[in-house]
Design an enzyme around this catalytic site. Structure first.
Site, PDB file in Angstrom:
ATOM      1  N   TYR A 143       0.844  -1.207   0.000  1.00  0.00           N
ATOM      2  CA  TYR A 143       0.000   0.000   0.000  1.00  0.00           C
ATOM      3  C   TYR A 143       0.878   1.255   0.000  1.00  0.00           C
ATOM      4  O   TYR A 143       0.679   2.171  -0.809  1.00  0.00           O
ATOM      5  CB  TYR A 143      -0.885  -0.059   1.245  1.00  0.00           C
ATOM      6  CG  TYR A 143      -1.719   1.153   1.534  1.00  0.00           C
ATOM      7  CD1 TYR A 143      -2.741   1.553   0.663  1.00  0.00           C
ATOM      8  CD2 TYR A 143      -1.541   1.883   2.711  1.00  0.00           C
ATOM      9  CE1 TYR A 143      -3.532   2.659   0.967  1.00  0.00           C
ATOM     10  CE2 TYR A 143      -2.332   2.978   3.016  1.00  0.00           C
ATOM     11  CZ  TYR A 143      -3.318   3.367   2.138  1.00  0.00           C
ATOM     12  OH  TYR A 143      -4.101   4.451   2.446  1.00  0.00           O
ATOM     13  N   ILE A 173      -8.135   7.681   9.831  1.00  0.00           N
ATOM     14  CA  ILE A 173      -9.351   8.503   9.893  1.00  0.00           C
ATOM     15  C   ILE A 173     -10.430   7.801  10.715  1.00  0.00           C
ATOM     16  O   ILE A 173     -10.693   6.617  10.532  1.00  0.00           O
ATOM     17  CB  ILE A 173      -9.819   8.843   8.470  1.00  0.00           C
ATOM     18  CG1 ILE A 173      -8.742   9.748   7.872  1.00  0.00           C
ATOM     19  CG2 ILE A 173     -11.168   9.555   8.489  1.00  0.00           C
ATOM     20  CD1 ILE A 173      -8.948  10.177   6.500  1.00  0.00           C
TER      21      ILE A 173
HETATM   22  C1  AKB Z   1      -4.372   2.325   6.790  1.00  0.00           C
HETATM   23  O1  AKB Z   1      -4.282   2.093   8.008  1.00  0.00           O
HETATM   24  O2  AKB Z   1      -3.941   1.561   5.917  1.00  0.00           O
HETATM   25  C2  AKB Z   1      -4.985   3.637   6.354  1.00  0.00           C
HETATM   26  C3  AKB Z   1      -3.959   4.696   6.140  1.00  0.00           C
HETATM   27  C4  AKB Z   1      -3.227   5.268   7.278  1.00  0.00           C
HETATM   28  O3  AKB Z   1      -3.740   5.085   5.025  1.00  0.00           O
HETATM   29  N1  AKB Z   1      -5.941   4.072   7.315  1.00  0.00           N
END
Ligand code: AKB
Length: 322
Positions: A143, A173
């Site tokens: 990610y 969030i």
């Molecule tokens: C996650 O935990 O992957 C998301 C972010 C911080 O982008 N909430």
């Protein structure tokens, strides 16, 4: 100027609240919600809703042409924890959905794009306290890698093709209307649901894991402020650092206990602990403050009160329906 807005990934945590706010500003019929999953809530009273697979450029293009869309908020993504389970799928989804929208902007079919980045772009070597806008970045999750690459692609499309793309590095969030799914900061939402339902929470991060967080109202406001800012004020075309509050699970628990004194917590860290350990604890967002006057409203105490009030009210409303 009037805008026609398409929100991709509208049924998700941010999308579901962003659409409501955008509709209150631009008018219901000027904000088209879309997702691969239908949302009864967002299609209520014949409000525009389209099923779109954001990895299919033609799906997006057809809707852009059908409504004369001028701006796209591209919120489709697989988050950090799920991305570690499905790395190839996460890369494919996160990058293709971004490219599709950037390409439509390059083709001048739309004139402004919002795309969320994340604190996941930072990594273990990044300074953890007041993490600067420009710093060492070595993300360790799929990610995070997709978000960091995406940031540079946004900048590339801006520099090479003049695409007006704007982005924020969201912290975790917190919201009560729609739960997040598959992230590392999800504990800070789950904890409230469990506090209301069971007065107990089994936390997947350790008690002293400090992470940057933000209440949904502030996140939605930041997003709209950035998108409404004059283009001449936007000096960062990768993604802006954005900050509000930061706390540990233990500090959050103490705040919840002020309202629900019997609430208890246990800590059983899992694979998400390592992800959290690689992220910053606090963020320096001075560029966002300077460029488009960013400031947040909800501190920890206010956020906890608002979360619990809203969850208690919706629980009462649910049980009165039975
Ligand atoms: C996650 O935990 O992957 C998301 C972010 C911080 O982008 N909430």
């Amino acid at each position: 100027m009037s805008e026609t807005i398409l929100v991709l990934g509208a049924s998700g945590q941010i999308g579901s609240e962003l659409v409501i706010k955008l509709r209150s500003i631009y008018g219901v019929n000027n904000v088209i919600a879309s997702d691969i999953r239908f949302s009864e809530e967002l299609a209520k009273d014949e409000a525009p809703f389209e099923i779109i697979d954001a990895t299919n450029k033609n799906d997006i293009k057809n809707v852009v042409l059908k409504y004369g869309v001028t701006q796209v908020y591209q919120l489709v993504a697989m988050l950090s924890a799920n991305g570690e389970k499905y790395p190839e799928k996460a890369w494919e989804l996160n990058m293709t959905s971004l490219f599709n929208v950037l390409e439509l902007a390059k083709e001048k079919l739309i004139n402004r794009v919002f795309w969320p980045s994340s604190i996941a772009v930072f990594g273990p070597s990044t300074p953890k306290v007041q993490t600067p806008q420009e710093t060492l970045m070595n993300p360790t999750t799929v990610y995070g890698i997709s978000k960091l690459s995406g940031e540079f692609w946004c900048n590339y499309y801006f520099e090479k093709y003049g695409v007006d793309v704007r982005s924020l590095r969201y912290p975790g969030i917190i919201s009560w209307k729609t739960k997040p799914g598959g992230g590392t900061t999800d504990y800070a939402v789950d904890i409230f649901f469990k506090a209301i339902e069971e007065e107990h929470y089994n936390c997947f991060l350790s008690e002293n894991t400090r992470l940057p967080m933000m209440y949904m109202d502030d996140a939605v406001q930041a997003t709209i402020d950035l998108m409404q800012a004059d283009a001449s004020n936007i000096t960062i075309r990768t993604s802006y650092n954005l900050s509000a509050i930061d706390f540990t699970p233990e500090e959050l628990t103490l705040e919840i206990k002020k309202i629900i004194p019997d609430f208890t917590i246990e800590y059983n860290p899992d694979f998400r602990q390592e992800i959290a350990n690689s992220w910053p604890q606090t963020i320096d967002d001075s560029k966002a403050r300077e460029d488009w006057n960013w400031s947040y409203q909800f501190d920890l105490e206010l956020m906890v009160k608002d979360m619990i009030n809203n969850l208690q009210s919706s629980k009462k409303a649910e049980s009165s329906k039975l």
